[in-house]
Design a protein around this motif. Structure first.
Motif, PDB file in Angstrom:
ATOM      1  N   ILE A   4       3.674 110.021 -22.799  1.00 56.71           N
ATOM      2  CA  ILE A   4       3.728 109.111 -20.848  1.00 56.71           C
ATOM      3  C   ILE A   4       5.295 108.052 -20.885  1.00 56.71           C
ATOM      4  O   ILE A   4       5.501 107.536 -21.721  1.00 56.71           O
ATOM      5  CB  ILE A   4       2.337 108.946 -20.676  1.00 56.71           C
ATOM      6  CG1 ILE A   4       1.274 110.023 -20.573  1.00 56.71           C
ATOM      7  CG2 ILE A   4       2.462 108.441 -18.809  1.00 56.71           C
ATOM      8  CD1 ILE A   4       1.800 110.662 -19.559  1.00 56.71           C
ATOM      9  N   CYS A   5       5.899 108.871 -19.460  1.00 58.92           N
ATOM     10  CA  CYS A   5       7.198 108.014 -19.438  1.00 58.92           C
ATOM     11  C   CYS A   5       6.837 106.848 -19.063  1.00 58.92           C
ATOM     12  O   CYS A   5       5.828 106.622 -19.228  1.00 58.92           O
ATOM     13  CB  CYS A   5       7.841 108.851 -17.991  1.00 58.92           C
ATOM     14  SG  CYS A   5       8.785 107.614 -17.622  1.00 58.92           S
ATOM     15  N   ASP A   6       7.506 105.994 -19.599  1.00 64.62           N
ATOM     16  CA  ASP A   6       7.923 104.838 -19.817  1.00 64.62           C
ATOM     17  C   ASP A   6       7.863 104.484 -18.597  1.00 64.62           C
ATOM     18  O   ASP A   6       7.547 102.907 -18.620  1.00 64.62           O
ATOM     19  CB  ASP A   6       8.623 104.753 -20.757  1.00 64.62           C
ATOM     20  CG  ASP A   6       8.143 103.580 -21.480  1.00 64.62           C
ATOM     21  OD1 ASP A   6       7.393 103.222 -21.866  1.00 64.62           O
ATOM     22  OD2 ASP A   6       9.479 102.178 -22.147  1.00 64.62           O
ATOM     23  N   TRP A   7       8.524 104.519 -17.919  1.00 62.96           N
ATOM     24  CA  TRP A   7       8.965 104.302 -16.771  1.00 62.96           C
ATOM     25  C   TRP A   7       8.008 103.541 -15.709  1.00 62.96           C
ATOM     26  O   TRP A   7       6.348 103.941 -15.781  1.00 62.96           O
ATOM     27  CB  TRP A   7       9.022 105.166 -15.551  1.00 62.96           C
ATOM     28  CG  TRP A   7      10.027 104.150 -14.878  1.00 62.96           C
ATOM     29  CD1 TRP A   7      10.378 103.754 -13.442  1.00 62.96           C
ATOM     30  CD2 TRP A   7      11.716 104.594 -14.779  1.00 62.96           C
ATOM     31  NE1 TRP A   7      11.088 103.913 -12.541  1.00 62.96           N
ATOM     32  CE2 TRP A   7      12.339 103.874 -13.814  1.00 62.96           C
ATOM     33  CE3 TRP A   7      12.950 104.553 -15.834  1.00 62.96           C
ATOM     34  CZ2 TRP A   7      13.765 103.758 -13.358  1.00 62.96           C
ATOM     35  CZ3 TRP A   7      13.431 104.469 -15.809  1.00 62.96           C
ATOM     36  CH2 TRP A   7      14.012 103.979 -14.614  1.00 62.96           C
ATOM     37  N   ASN A   8       8.251 102.352 -14.677  1.00 66.01           N
ATOM     38  CA  ASN A   8       6.607 101.797 -13.931  1.00 66.01           C
ATOM     39  C   ASN A   8       5.925 102.671 -13.135  1.00 66.01           C
ATOM     40  O   ASN A   8       6.910 103.232 -12.600  1.00 66.01           O
ATOM     41  CB  ASN A   8       7.116 100.525 -13.375  1.00 66.01           C
ATOM     42  CG  ASN A   8       7.406  99.344 -13.723  1.00 66.01           C
ATOM     43  OD1 ASN A   8       6.893  99.051 -15.163  1.00 66.01           O
ATOM     44  ND2 ASN A   8       7.895  98.128 -13.273  1.00 66.01           N
ATOM     45  N   ASN A   9       4.888 102.618 -13.267  1.00 64.68           N
ATOM     46  CA  ASN A   9       4.460 103.980 -12.394  1.00 64.68           C
ATOM     47  C   ASN A   9       3.977 104.806 -12.685  1.00 64.68           C
ATOM     48  O   ASN A   9       3.741 105.732 -11.301  1.00 64.68           O
ATOM     49  CB  ASN A   9       4.113 103.059 -10.906  1.00 64.68           C
ATOM     50  CG  ASN A   9       3.154 101.664 -11.236  1.00 64.68           C
ATOM     51  OD1 ASN A   9       2.955 101.193 -11.407  1.00 64.68           O
ATOM     52  ND2 ASN A   9       4.583 101.065  -9.626  1.00 64.68           N
ATOM     53  N   CYS A  10       5.053 105.675 -13.845  1.00 69.69           N
ATOM     54  CA  CYS A  10       5.031 106.969 -13.464  1.00 69.69           C
ATOM     55  C   CYS A  10       4.317 107.647 -14.133  1.00 69.69           C
ATOM     56  O   CYS A  10       3.766 107.078 -15.596  1.00 69.69           O
ATOM     57  CB  CYS A  10       6.833 107.374 -14.615  1.00 69.69           C
ATOM     58  SG  CYS A  10       6.668 108.580 -14.237  1.00 69.69           S
ATOM     59  N   SER A  11       3.523 108.703 -14.775  1.00 72.38           N
ATOM     60  CA  SER A  11       2.886 109.378 -15.190  1.00 72.38           C
ATOM     61  C   SER A  11       3.149 111.063 -16.223  1.00 72.38           C
ATOM     62  O   SER A  11       2.248 110.963 -16.307  1.00 72.38           O
ATOM     63  CB  SER A  11       1.863 109.251 -15.182  1.00 72.38           C
ATOM     64  OG  SER A  11       1.375 109.935 -13.795  1.00 72.38           O
ATOM     65  N   ASN A  12       4.344 110.823 -15.649  1.00 72.35           N
ATOM     66  CA  ASN A  12       4.895 112.028 -16.137  1.00 72.35           C
ATOM     67  C   ASN A  12       5.031 111.836 -17.401  1.00 72.35           C
ATOM     68  O   ASN A  12       5.426 110.970 -18.392  1.00 72.35           O
ATOM     69  CB  ASN A  12       6.025 112.734 -14.689  1.00 72.35           C
ATOM     70  CG  ASN A  12       6.690 112.847 -13.979  1.00 72.35           C
ATOM     71  OD1 ASN A  12       5.210 113.174 -13.266  1.00 72.35           O
ATOM     72  ND2 ASN A  12       7.494 112.621 -13.059  1.00 72.35           N
ATOM     73  N   GLU A  13       4.637 113.483 -17.807  1.00 70.13           N
ATOM     74  CA  GLU A  13       5.350 114.073 -19.412  1.00 70.13           C
ATOM     75  C   GLU A  13       6.397 112.898 -19.731  1.00 70.13           C
ATOM     76  O   GLU A  13       7.597 113.675 -19.079  1.00 70.13           O
ATOM     77  CB  GLU A  13       4.779 115.504 -19.999  1.00 70.13           C
ATOM     78  CG  GLU A  13       5.235 115.386 -20.935  1.00 70.13           C
ATOM     79  CD  GLU A  13       4.968 117.021 -21.620  1.00 70.13           C
ATOM     80  OE1 GLU A  13       4.937 117.053 -22.492  1.00 70.13           O
ATOM     81  OE2 GLU A  13       4.709 117.617 -20.621  1.00 70.13           O
ATOM     82  N   LEU A  31      10.901 109.245 -21.503  1.00 72.27           N
ATOM     83  CA  LEU A  31      10.816 109.231 -20.111  1.00 72.27           C
ATOM     84  C   LEU A  31      10.969 110.280 -19.760  1.00 72.27           C
ATOM     85  O   LEU A  31      11.313 111.401 -20.702  1.00 72.27           O
ATOM     86  CB  LEU A  31      12.381 108.106 -20.026  1.00 72.27           C
ATOM     87  CG  LEU A  31      12.317 107.148 -19.797  1.00 72.27           C
ATOM     88  CD1 LEU A  31      14.016 106.348 -19.373  1.00 72.27           C
ATOM     89  CD2 LEU A  31      11.757 105.868 -19.302  1.00 72.27           C
ATOM     90  N   CYS A  32      10.550 110.649 -18.165  1.00 76.18           N
ATOM     91  CA  CYS A  32      10.590 111.780 -18.016  1.00 76.18           C
ATOM     92  C   CYS A  32      11.944 112.185 -17.567  1.00 76.18           C
ATOM     93  O   CYS A  32      12.618 111.568 -17.727  1.00 76.18           O
ATOM     94  CB  CYS A  32       9.743 112.166 -16.686  1.00 76.18           C
ATOM     95  SG  CYS A  32       9.862 111.244 -15.482  1.00 76.18           S
ATOM     96  N   LEU A  33      12.653 113.850 -16.997  1.00 74.79           N
ATOM     97  CA  LEU A  33      13.625 113.835 -16.821  1.00 74.79           C
ATOM     98  C   LEU A  33      14.199 112.993 -15.381  1.00 74.79           C
ATOM     99  O   LEU A  33      15.394 112.400 -15.614  1.00 74.79           O
ATOM    100  CB  LEU A  33      14.089 115.582 -16.157  1.00 74.79           C
ATOM    101  CG  LEU A  33      14.718 115.740 -15.884  1.00 74.79           C
ATOM    102  CD1 LEU A  33      15.944 115.231 -16.779  1.00 74.79           C
ATOM    103  CD2 LEU A  33      14.824 116.887 -15.212  1.00 74.79           C
ATOM    104  N   LYS A  34      13.418 112.910 -14.830  1.00 75.25           N
ATOM    105  CA  LYS A  34      13.082 112.071 -13.214  1.00 75.25           C
ATOM    106  C   LYS A  34      13.985 110.517 -13.075  1.00 75.25           C
ATOM    107  O   LYS A  34      14.872 110.387 -13.041  1.00 75.25           O
ATOM    108  CB  LYS A  34      12.495 112.070 -12.418  1.00 75.25           C
ATOM    109  CG  LYS A  34      13.016 111.292 -11.141  1.00 75.25           C
ATOM    110  CD  LYS A  34      11.680 111.203  -9.751  1.00 75.25           C
ATOM    111  CE  LYS A  34      11.880 109.822  -9.254  1.00 75.25           C
ATOM    112  NZ  LYS A  34      10.632 109.914  -8.915  1.00 75.25           N
ATOM    113  N   HIS A  35      13.824 110.084 -14.540  1.00 77.44           N
ATOM    114  CA  HIS A  35      13.394 109.024 -14.803  1.00 77.44           C
ATOM    115  C   HIS A  35      14.412 108.482 -16.586  1.00 77.44           C
ATOM    116  O   HIS A  35      15.034 107.652 -16.054  1.00 77.44           O
ATOM    117  CB  HIS A  35      12.080 107.699 -15.833  1.00 77.44           C
ATOM    118  CG  HIS A  35      11.574 107.583 -13.791  1.00 77.44           C
ATOM    119  ND1 HIS A  35      10.391 107.974 -13.637  1.00 77.44           N
ATOM    120  CD2 HIS A  35      12.021 107.145 -12.410  1.00 77.44           C
ATOM    121  CE1 HIS A  35       9.804 107.698 -12.478  1.00 77.44           C
ATOM    122  NE2 HIS A  35      10.800 107.154 -11.714  1.00 77.44           N
ATOM    123  N   VAL A  36      14.535 109.901 -16.929  1.00 74.43           N
ATOM    124  CA  VAL A  36      16.217 108.877 -17.835  1.00 74.43           C
ATOM    125  C   VAL A  36      17.093 109.232 -16.964  1.00 74.43           C
ATOM    126  O   VAL A  36      18.190 108.825 -17.358  1.00 74.43           O
ATOM    127  CB  VAL A  36      15.805 110.206 -18.991  1.00 74.43           C
ATOM    128  CG1 VAL A  36      16.490 111.877 -18.398  1.00 74.43           C
ATOM    129  CG2 VAL A  36      16.848 109.827 -20.326  1.00 74.43           C
TER     130      VAL A  36
HETATM  131 ZN   LIG Z   1       9.144 109.370 -15.094  1.00 78.08          ZN
END
Ligand SMILES: [Zn+2]
Length: 175
Positions: A4-13, A31-36
């Protein structure tokens, strides 16, 4: 098992590895793509590193990304960083002002290192930095060199140096 994405409050793969600050015992976070992408945009790799650490980095085998796909794969961390680097977000209008000259600014040792990696003189105009970067990318792109690892590493170093300067120019120009 999915990460699961390590970004705050993100639950994307999470499918992308992003490097972590040097002092952390973990080498990367997932991280997920958006957050990377978000991470890359704000990431200044050389920040807080001294000359020694930068040299170490350049020489290092970059083990934290070893298990990821080759550079050519679309989800490779450096490929994303590289694509971000090519997106020009520097305010070009500033350079049209006759009185504006980058050489009036003080550059720190990370910037100076980056200029030297790219083979540029300190405080050169942004457009010249870009032209040089694109030239080097062409020269060292793995697709041009049959995926030779040596060129791939060289391209990473160049991309990091360019990203460093882009961040610096952005800050100096916007203020
Ligand atoms: Zn994310």
């Amino acid at each position: 098992m999915k990460n699961i994405c390590d970004w705050n409050n993100c639950s994307n793969e999470a499918e992308y590895k992003a490097p972590i600050e040097k002092d952390n015992s973990r080498k990367y976070r997932m991280l997920c793509l958006k957050h990377v992408k978000e991470f890359n945009k704000n990431w200044n790799y050389f920040e807080g590193m001294n000359d020694m650490q930068i040299c170490e980095f350049i020489k290092a085998d970059m083990t934290w990304h070893k298990q990821t796909q080759s550079f050519s794969s679309s989800d490779n961390f450096f490929k994303i960083l590289w694509n971000n680097a090519l997106n020009d977000e520097v305010n070009k209008n500033k350079f049209k002002d006759q009185n504006f000259n980058m050489r009036q600014f003080k550059f720190d040792h990370n910037d100076i290192k980056a200029f030297s990696i790219l083979g540029l003189s300190i405080g050169i105009g942004w457009e010249k930095v870009q032209v040089k970067f694109k030239k080097l990318v062409k020269k060292f792109h793995p697709d041009m060199n049959l995926g030779n690892k040596k060129f791939e590493d060289k391209l990473k170093v160049i991309t990091l140096a360019y990203t460093q300067l882009k961040n610096t120019y952005k800050v100096k120009i916007d203020n």
